[in-house]
Design an enzyme around this catalytic site. Structure first.
Site, PDB file in Angstrom:
ATOM      1  N   CYS A 115       0.807  -1.226   0.000  1.00 26.57           N
ATOM      2  CA  CYS A 115       0.000   0.000   0.000  1.00 26.57           C
ATOM      3  C   CYS A 115       0.840   1.276   0.000  1.00 26.57           C
ATOM      4  O   CYS A 115       0.367   2.325  -0.406  1.00 26.57           O
ATOM      5  CB  CYS A 115      -0.962   0.004   1.180  1.00 26.57           C
ATOM      6  SG  CYS A 115      -2.206  -1.274   0.980  1.00 26.57           S
ATOM      7  N   HIS A 263      -3.866   7.035   1.259  1.00 29.41           N
ATOM      8  CA  HIS A 263      -4.057   5.710   0.648  1.00 29.41           C
ATOM      9  C   HIS A 263      -5.458   5.233   1.010  1.00 29.41           C
ATOM     10  O   HIS A 263      -5.895   5.343   2.155  1.00 29.41           O
ATOM     11  CB  HIS A 263      -3.002   4.746   1.178  1.00 29.41           C
ATOM     12  CG  HIS A 263      -3.370   3.314   0.982  1.00 29.41           C
ATOM     13  ND1 HIS A 263      -3.667   2.802  -0.266  1.00 29.41           N
ATOM     14  CD2 HIS A 263      -3.527   2.293   1.858  1.00 29.41           C
ATOM     15  CE1 HIS A 263      -3.992   1.525  -0.133  1.00 29.41           C
ATOM     16  NE2 HIS A 263      -3.910   1.197   1.141  1.00 29.41           N
ATOM     17  N   ASN A 293      -9.925  -0.952  -1.971  1.00 30.67           N
ATOM     18  CA  ASN A 293      -8.507  -0.707  -1.730  1.00 30.67           C
ATOM     19  C   ASN A 293      -7.723  -1.282  -2.905  1.00 30.67           C
ATOM     20  O   ASN A 293      -7.688  -2.500  -3.077  1.00 30.67           O
ATOM     21  CB  ASN A 293      -8.107  -1.367  -0.406  1.00 30.67           C
ATOM     22  CG  ASN A 293      -6.636  -1.202  -0.070  1.00 30.67           C
ATOM     23  OD1 ASN A 293      -5.826  -0.850  -0.916  1.00 30.67           O
ATOM     24  ND2 ASN A 293      -6.296  -1.485   1.181  1.00 30.67           N
TER      25      ASN A 293
HETATM   26  N1  ACO Z   1     -18.991  -9.572   5.967  1.00 31.80           N
HETATM   27  C1  ACO Z   1     -19.645  -9.835   7.109  1.00 31.80           C
HETATM   28  N2  ACO Z   1     -19.015 -10.138   8.265  1.00 31.80           N
HETATM   29  C2  ACO Z   1     -17.666 -10.143   8.258  1.00 31.80           C
HETATM   30  C3  ACO Z   1     -16.922  -9.874   7.093  1.00 31.80           C
HETATM   31  C4  ACO Z   1     -17.624  -9.575   5.923  1.00 31.80           C
HETATM   32  N3  ACO Z   1     -17.007  -9.279   4.769  1.00 31.80           N
HETATM   33  N4  ACO Z   1     -15.602  -9.963   7.394  1.00 31.80           N
HETATM   34  C5  ACO Z   1     -15.514 -10.270   8.692  1.00 31.80           C
HETATM   35  N5  ACO Z   1     -16.769 -10.399   9.221  1.00 31.80           N
HETATM   36  C6  ACO Z   1     -17.128 -10.708  10.609  1.00 31.80           C
HETATM   37  C7  ACO Z   1     -16.031 -11.419  11.335  1.00 31.80           C
HETATM   38  O1  ACO Z   1     -16.091 -12.806  11.108  1.00 31.80           O
HETATM   39  C8  ACO Z   1     -16.330 -11.041  12.770  1.00 31.80           C
HETATM   40  O2  ACO Z   1     -17.369 -11.871  13.244  1.00 31.80           O
HETATM   41  P1  ACO Z   1     -17.379 -12.362  14.794  1.00 31.80           P
HETATM   42  O3  ACO Z   1     -17.469 -11.122  15.609  1.00 31.80           O
HETATM   43  O4  ACO Z   1     -18.592 -13.205  14.836  1.00 31.80           O
HETATM   44  O5  ACO Z   1     -16.087 -13.106  14.975  1.00 31.80           O
HETATM   45  C9  ACO Z   1     -16.885  -9.639  12.675  1.00 31.80           C
HETATM   46  O6  ACO Z   1     -17.328  -9.498  11.307  1.00 31.80           O
HETATM   47  C10 ACO Z   1     -15.882  -8.561  12.986  1.00 31.80           C
HETATM   48  O7  ACO Z   1     -14.680  -8.806  12.252  1.00 31.80           O
HETATM   49  P2  ACO Z   1     -13.400  -7.907  12.423  1.00 31.80           P
HETATM   50  O8  ACO Z   1     -12.323  -8.435  11.536  1.00 31.80           O
HETATM   51  O9  ACO Z   1     -13.119  -7.745  13.866  1.00 31.80           O
HETATM   52  O10 ACO Z   1     -13.958  -6.522  11.825  1.00 31.80           O
HETATM   53  P3  ACO Z   1     -13.324  -5.077  11.925  1.00 31.80           P
HETATM   54  O11 ACO Z   1     -14.307  -4.183  12.554  1.00 31.80           O
HETATM   55  O12 ACO Z   1     -11.943  -5.093  12.450  1.00 31.80           O
HETATM   56  O13 ACO Z   1     -13.248  -4.648  10.387  1.00 31.80           O
HETATM   57  C11 ACO Z   1     -11.639  -4.429   8.594  1.00 31.80           C
HETATM   58  C12 ACO Z   1     -12.407  -5.382   9.510  1.00 31.80           C
HETATM   59  C13 ACO Z   1     -12.612  -3.669   7.743  1.00 31.80           C
HETATM   60  C14 ACO Z   1     -10.721  -5.275   7.724  1.00 31.80           C
HETATM   61  C15 ACO Z   1     -10.812  -3.436   9.423  1.00 31.80           C
HETATM   62  O14 ACO Z   1     -10.136  -4.083  10.455  1.00 31.80           O
HETATM   63  C16 ACO Z   1      -9.804  -2.662   8.601  1.00 31.80           C
HETATM   64  O15 ACO Z   1     -10.148  -1.878   7.743  1.00 31.80           O
HETATM   65  N6  ACO Z   1      -8.510  -2.818   8.900  1.00 31.80           N
HETATM   66  C17 ACO Z   1      -7.446  -2.059   8.191  1.00 31.80           C
HETATM   67  C18 ACO Z   1      -7.265  -2.479   6.784  1.00 31.80           C
HETATM   68  C19 ACO Z   1      -6.076  -1.762   6.216  1.00 31.80           C
HETATM   69  O16 ACO Z   1      -5.868  -0.599   6.462  1.00 31.80           O
HETATM   70  N7  ACO Z   1      -5.226  -2.440   5.496  1.00 31.80           N
HETATM   71  C20 ACO Z   1      -3.993  -1.792   5.113  1.00 31.80           C
HETATM   72  C21 ACO Z   1      -3.796  -1.680   3.749  1.00 31.80           C
HETATM   73  S1  ACO Z   1      -3.837  -3.207   2.914  1.00 31.80           S
HETATM   74  C22 ACO Z   1      -2.253  -3.500   2.255  1.00 31.80           C
HETATM   75  O17 ACO Z   1      -1.274  -2.953   2.609  1.00 31.80           O
HETATM   76  C23 ACO Z   1      -2.199  -4.626   1.266  1.00 31.80           C
END
Ligand code: ACO
Length: 336
Positions: A115, A263, A293
């Site tokens: 990223c 980003h 993304n």
């Molecule tokens: N649809 C529905 N439910 C989902 C999905 C989905 N697509 N994905 C996960 N869930 C569920 C999980 O299973 C979990 O269920 P549980 O509570 O029963 O266990 C619940 O939703 C919460 O999951 P989390 O992973 O804790 O969700 P979070 O609120 O952390 O959001 C996200 C996830 C959107 C990925 C967030 O953490 C995020 O944006 N992180 C940063 C991403 C980022 O900046 N990446 C960097 C760049 S990428 C790169 O460099 C390649």
């Protein structure tokens, strides 16, 4: 000592729009979850057989940037290509661009900083121009994520976030050192390499023959893994730090920012940074809603669209900032 400045921007996204509702038909997810957590409404995923690849999308974006810069491909002295999803394990796509555009045998460098890839690529190009080594450099960020995602419920935490696309910029020499790219700032913290990772195939971990020999349908090692919350928490801290570092290096206050292009990792991250820096909606550009993304492509795609929409004007202070896998992060401070 020169500065470099951006004189042409280009983009390309595949036609195929995949909405959150489309995803809910192939995995257990829904529009509300994706919108609330990430801000994403749709993304582009290359259609099988369309011929789009990371390199060809990069070429299309590059052609637009070259035309808008008003230069010829023969004026390009160097190519820098950032991606985590190259067409081939090696060589990287920089050489494919050199060949496809019929550019003379200039150097082509591939950058692998996920990223942060475009900021790293921009920094390399900027410094080659600052030293006087090259005059015009083509910088590309392009990704074809969709072929490599786990599009089942198992992979939903990652696959709903990523989209395909490309962006490109032409950098040229600027004699006035108060204009153009004023500075770039790069960082890494490898202790967190495995928090956002695609482990296989890798020479040091599992190569293709190991995967085939195991023949294990539960094998997740060749899909990206992300510890989402850990990445999120680190991202908001590092984004803020590296933006401040860039401003301070140039004797600027946060009030000097005319346009911040973060980003496009997650709209919630961008909004957190916007609030922290006290910026208005007009001072931060986001297009993650349409594209998801797109990793190394996200900043040049957003920069291109902000410029197309007339949101960047001569004299503006434009800040680019990224954080991602590695962890790596960086910023660029530009006087447009
Ligand atoms: N649809 C529905 N439910 C989902 C999905 C989905 N697509 N994905 C996960 N869930 C569920 C999980 O299973 C979990 O269920 P549980 O509570 O029963 O266990 C619940 O939703 C919460 O999951 P989390 O992973 O804790 O969700 P979070 O609120 O952390 O959001 C996200 C996830 C959107 C990925 C967030 O953490 C995020 O944006 N992180 C940063 C991403 C980022 O900046 N990446 C960097 C760049 S990428 C790169 O460099 C390649």
């Amino acid at each position: 000592m020169y500065n470099s400045k951006i004189i042409g921007l280009g983009k390309y996204v595949p036609d195929n729009v995949v909405t959150n509702d489309d995803l809910s038909k192939i995995m257990d997810t829904n529009d509300a979850w994706i919108t609330e957590r990430t801000g994403i409404k749709e993304r582009r995923w290359v259609k099988e057989g369309s011929g789009d690849t990371t390199a060809t999308m990069g070429v299309k974006a590059a052609k637009m940037a070259i035309e808008r810069a008003g230069i010829s491909k023969d004026d390009i002295d160097f190519i820098v290509f950032a991606t985590l999803s190259p067409d081939m394990y090696f060589p990287g796509p920089g050489v494919q661009v050199q060949h496809a555009l019929g550019i003379k045998t200039v150097g082509a460098l591939d950058v692998r900083n996920q990223c942060s890839g475009f900021i790293y690529a921009l920094s390399v190009a900027d410094n080659f121009i600052k030293t006087g080594m090259y005059k015009n450099i083509l910088v590309i960020g392009s990704e074809l994520h969709s072929h490599g995602l786990d599009k089942t419920t198992r992979g939903r935490g990652v696959s709903v976030i990523f989209g395909d696309g490309a962006g490109a910029a032409i950098l040229t020499r600027e004699e006035n050192n108060k204009k153009g790219i004023l500075s770039t700032h790069l960082h890494s913290q490898g202790e967190h390499a495995e928090e956002l990772v695609l482990k296989a195939p890798g020479m040091g971990t599992r190569w293709v023959n190991d995967i085939l020999a195991d023949n294990n349908e539960d094998d997740e090692s060749y899909f990206p893994y992300m510890n989402g919350q850990f990445v999120f928490k680190n991202a908001v801290v590092r984004f803020s730090e590296v933006i401040m570092e860039g401003l301070m290096a140039n004797g600027l206050q946060k009030e000097a920012i005319d346009m911040l292009i973060p980003h496009q990792a997650n709209l919630r991250i961008a909004q957190f940074i916007q609030n922290k820096f006290g910026l208005t909606n007009d001072q931060v550009f986001n297009n993650i809603q349409k594209y998801g993304n797109t990793t190394a492509a996200s900043i040049p795609l957003a920069l291109t669209e902000a410029w197309e929409e007339g949101k960047i004007n001569t004299g503006d202070t434009v800040v680019l900032a990224a954080f991602g896998s590695g962890f790596t992060w960086g910023s660029a401070i530009i006087k447009w």
